[in-house]
Design a protein around this motif. Sequence first.
Motif, PDB file in Angstrom:
ATOM      1  N   ARG A   1       5.023  -8.918  14.359  1.00  0.00           N
ATOM      2  CA  ARG A   1       6.234  -9.384  14.111  1.00  0.00           C
ATOM      3  C   ARG A   1       7.411  -8.691  15.105  1.00  0.00           C
ATOM      4  NH1 ARG A   1       5.753  -8.700   7.775  1.00  0.00           N
ATOM      5  NH2 ARG A   1       5.893  -6.501   8.343  1.00  0.00           N
ATOM      6  N   ARG A   2       6.988  -7.218  15.303  1.00  0.00           N
ATOM      7  CA  ARG A   2       8.187  -6.632  16.125  1.00  0.00           C
ATOM      8  C   ARG A   2       7.737  -7.191  17.685  1.00  0.00           C
ATOM      9  NH1 ARG A   2      10.813  -3.014  12.918  1.00  0.00           N
ATOM     10  NH2 ARG A   2      11.505  -1.638  14.910  1.00  0.00           N
TER      11      ARG A   2
ATOM     12  N   ASP B   1       9.683   2.578  16.311  1.00  0.00           N
ATOM     13  CA  ASP B   1      10.857   2.272  15.619  1.00  0.00           C
ATOM     14  C   ASP B   1      12.143   3.442  15.362  1.00  0.00           C
ATOM     15  OD1 ASP B   1       9.547   4.106  13.717  1.00  0.00           O
ATOM     16  OD2 ASP B   1       8.991   2.261  12.189  1.00  0.00           O
ATOM     17  N   ARG B   2      11.534   4.472  16.069  1.00  0.00           N
ATOM     18  CA  ARG B   2      12.546   5.459  16.332  1.00  0.00           C
ATOM     19  C   ARG B   2      13.026   5.831  17.488  1.00  0.00           C
ATOM     20  NH1 ARG B   2      11.875   5.067  11.547  1.00  0.00           N
ATOM     21  NH2 ARG B   2      11.667   6.804   9.909  1.00  0.00           N
TER      22      ARG B   2
ATOM     23  N   PHE C   1       1.055  -1.286   0.024  1.00  0.00           N
ATOM     24  CA  PHE C   1      -0.086   0.112   0.038  1.00  0.00           C
ATOM     25  C   PHE C   1       0.933   1.031   0.132  1.00  0.00           C
ATOM     26  CE2 PHE C   1       0.704   0.867   4.367  1.00  0.00           C
ATOM     27  CZ  PHE C   1       1.334  -0.376   4.882  1.00  0.00           C
TER      28      PHE C   1
ATOM     29  N   GLU D   1       5.011 -12.364   3.016  1.00  0.00           N
ATOM     30  CA  GLU D   1       5.322 -10.954   4.199  1.00  0.00           C
ATOM     31  C   GLU D   1       5.558  -9.869   3.426  1.00  0.00           C
ATOM     32  OE1 GLU D   1       5.149 -11.287   7.412  1.00  0.00           O
ATOM     33  OE2 GLU D   1       4.292 -13.240   7.474  1.00  0.00           O
ATOM     34  N   ILE D   2       4.862  -8.760   3.887  1.00  0.00           N
ATOM     35  CA  ILE D   2       5.155  -7.267   3.386  1.00  0.00           C
ATOM     36  C   ILE D   2       6.153  -6.574   4.321  1.00  0.00           C
ATOM     37  CG2 ILE D   2       4.109  -5.335   2.634  1.00  0.00           C
ATOM     38  CD1 ILE D   2       4.144  -7.806   0.748  1.00  0.00           C
ATOM     39  N   PHE D   3       6.981  -5.770   4.127  1.00  0.00           N
ATOM     40  CA  PHE D   3       7.697  -5.037   5.301  1.00  0.00           C
ATOM     41  C   PHE D   3       7.653  -3.681   4.431  1.00  0.00           C
ATOM     42  CE2 PHE D   3       9.159  -9.245   5.744  1.00  0.00           C
ATOM     43  CZ  PHE D   3       9.424  -9.301   7.123  1.00  0.00           C
ATOM     44  N   TRP D   4       6.872  -2.557   5.132  1.00  0.00           N
ATOM     45  CA  TRP D   4       6.619  -1.143   4.388  1.00  0.00           C
ATOM     46  C   TRP D   4       7.794  -0.217   5.189  1.00  0.00           C
ATOM     47  CZ3 TRP D   4       3.103   2.671   6.966  1.00  0.00           C
ATOM     48  CH2 TRP D   4       3.344   3.774   6.169  1.00  0.00           C
TER      49      TRP D   4
ATOM     50  N   VAL E   1      -6.437  -2.735   4.264  1.00  0.00           N
ATOM     51  CA  VAL E   1      -5.241  -3.062   3.887  1.00  0.00           C
ATOM     52  C   VAL E   1      -4.102  -2.562   4.833  1.00  0.00           C
ATOM     53  CG1 VAL E   1      -3.324  -3.338   2.168  1.00  0.00           C
ATOM     54  CG2 VAL E   1      -5.855  -3.239   1.683  1.00  0.00           C
TER      55      VAL E   1
ATOM     56  N   ASP F   1      12.621   1.748   6.659  1.00  0.00           N
ATOM     57  CA  ASP F   1      13.189   1.556   8.162  1.00  0.00           C
ATOM     58  C   ASP F   1      12.936  -0.137   8.534  1.00  0.00           C
ATOM     59  OD1 ASP F   1      10.306   1.761   8.496  1.00  0.00           O
ATOM     60  OD2 ASP F   1      10.553   3.469   9.703  1.00  0.00           O
ATOM     61  N   ARG F   2      12.104  -0.811   7.572  1.00  0.00           N
ATOM     62  CA  ARG F   2      11.877  -2.144   7.497  1.00  0.00           C
ATOM     63  C   ARG F   2      12.648  -2.878   6.849  1.00  0.00           C
ATOM     64  NH1 ARG F   2       9.621  -0.119  11.166  1.00  0.00           N
ATOM     65  NH2 ARG F   2       7.403  -0.564  12.354  1.00  0.00           N
TER      66      ARG F   2
ATOM     67  N   TRP G   1      14.053 -11.459   7.687  1.00  0.00           N
ATOM     68  CA  TRP G   1      12.842 -12.492   7.413  1.00  0.00           C
ATOM     69  C   TRP G   1      13.530 -13.593   6.025  1.00  0.00           C
ATOM     70  CZ3 TRP G   1       8.492 -12.816  10.111  1.00  0.00           C
ATOM     71  CH2 TRP G   1       7.630 -13.932   9.778  1.00  0.00           C
TER      72      TRP G   1
ATOM     73  N   ARG H   1      -0.183  -7.137  11.626  1.00  0.00           N
ATOM     74  CA  ARG H   1       0.919  -7.980  11.291  1.00  0.00           C
ATOM     75  C   ARG H   1       2.490  -7.454  11.728  1.00  0.00           C
ATOM     76  NH1 ARG H   1       2.955 -12.588  11.614  1.00  0.00           N
ATOM     77  NH2 ARG H   1       4.474 -13.347  10.087  1.00  0.00           N
ATOM     78  N   ASP H   2       2.520  -6.097  11.228  1.00  0.00           N
ATOM     79  CA  ASP H   2       3.723  -5.455  11.752  1.00  0.00           C
ATOM     80  C   ASP H   2       3.986  -5.500  13.293  1.00  0.00           C
ATOM     81  OD1 ASP H   2       6.220  -4.021  10.636  1.00  0.00           O
ATOM     82  OD2 ASP H   2       5.319  -2.220  11.631  1.00  0.00           O
TER      83      ASP H   2
ATOM     84  N   TYR I   1      -2.042  -4.595   7.706  1.00  0.00           N
ATOM     85  CA  TYR I   1      -0.520  -4.639   7.569  1.00  0.00           C
ATOM     86  C   TYR I   1       0.094  -4.155   9.249  1.00  0.00           C
ATOM     87  CZ  TYR I   1       4.410  -2.980   7.231  1.00  0.00           C
ATOM     88  OH  TYR I   1       5.566  -3.012   7.542  1.00  0.00           O
TER      89      TYR I   1
ATOM     90  N   ARG J   1      15.592 -16.286   6.978  1.00  0.00           N
ATOM     91  CA  ARG J   1      15.030 -17.508   7.564  1.00  0.00           C
ATOM     92  C   ARG J   1      14.719 -18.635   6.464  1.00  0.00           C
ATOM     93  NH1 ARG J   1       9.784 -15.778  11.574  1.00  0.00           N
ATOM     94  NH2 ARG J   1      10.853 -14.128  12.683  1.00  0.00           N
TER      95      ARG J   1
ATOM     96  N   ASP K   1      14.476  -5.646   8.649  1.00  0.00           N
ATOM     97  CA  ASP K   1      13.583  -6.778   9.053  1.00  0.00           C
ATOM     98  C   ASP K   1      13.403  -7.526   7.694  1.00  0.00           C
ATOM     99  OD1 ASP K   1      13.338  -5.472  11.409  1.00  0.00           O
ATOM    100  OD2 ASP K   1      11.302  -5.105  11.463  1.00  0.00           O
TER     101      ASP K   1
END
Lengths: 197, 197
Positions: free
Chosen positions: B68-69, B184-185, A168, A178-181, B57, A184-185, A192, B64-65, B61, A195, A188
């Motif tokens: 994971r964190r 994350d900062r 998005f 897996e999506i990392f947005w 959406v 700064d990810r 991932w 999920r984020d 996310y 793995r 991560d």
Amino acid sequence: MTAIDFWYSIGSTYSYLTVMRLPGVAAETGAHFRWRPFNVRHVMIAQNNIPFKDKPVKTAYMWRDIARRAEGYGLAPEIPAPYPLAGLELANQVAVLGGREGWGEAYTRETYRRWFEAAEPAGEDPNLSESLVAIGQDPARVIAVARSEEIVATLADATAEAMALGVFGSPSFAVGGEIFWGDDRLEDAIAWAGRGV
Amino acid sequence: MTAIDFWYSIGSTYSYLTVMRLPGVAAETGAHFRWRPFNVRHVMIAQNNIPFKDKPVKTAYMWRDIARRAEGYGLAPEIPAPYPLAGLELANQVAVLGGREGWGEAYTRETYRRWFEAAEPAGEDPNLSESLVAIGQDPARVIAVARSEEIVATLADATAEAMALGVFGSPSFAVGGEIFWGDDRLEDAIAWAGRGV
């Protein structure tokens, strides 16, 4: 290590950080990235996700945050860069063509460099033609093909693919499902991918 | 090291991560945090900054984020937690009172733990009363005082102070005039505080 799809739109401000640091990160970590241009503006409008327009406080923070993080990466952008980009679609159509012909990453980095370090908006001249010349491409040919129905359709297909994955915003990293947005990810996403999913 | 103002609203999802890990981070780094509750909903409405409502959406996310964190921090939340919170204002009024009386941090952590690990919304019962009992406070007294004009005004003043600093979301970290937004900062904020500004 699982390959990582790097979904980006030229036009995204935070993607500057990723575009500029990704080659170094790939070399250091051994991660493999596939550069996947898409039209983030289409996605954001479709999802009513408007992070900065008419939000001056958040926008001011965004530029300050990018400046601080750029400094941490050893980059020296002129902040704020021209924003938003009128030529977003053409900029990404050129990137799609470049991906097909093998110069998409070089073009993306050069056009971002001029956008953020010389205050020239991407997707229009002088940035567009000079970026192409700098990487050994003929601007007249490239821009004509980039505007063709086929390339327009290819960018639209890539955008639909990104949306189907749950992307998005730009930059995003896709590792398997897996999506990392966000820039700064990136770490991560690499963890991932390590793995072995 | 310069003290860091930790601006947060009970009601913010990502703030769960910060609330739960901050004591450990403070012990490891020597950073000193001042816990500053404010009403992030007021700020976001004022600035037309609506990150998740009607954005399925991006909301998917976000959960999920966070999951994971949280795993990376050794936390085990039940995702998704109840959201949004009907009792956001009262939850933060209680935190303001707790800050004045010395139990604000303990209450915040306990109410977040129940919200994210027992699916009980913060700012209403059973979470509210049981969190207060767990930290040795009398729910009847606390809730009555938290609803007083004085505490309502104190939360409004804190919110105005946060806005004047440029805070637009929770969690945020203020170090001198610099604002860092997002769990994350946190590390960036601590590094900035270490510069001795």
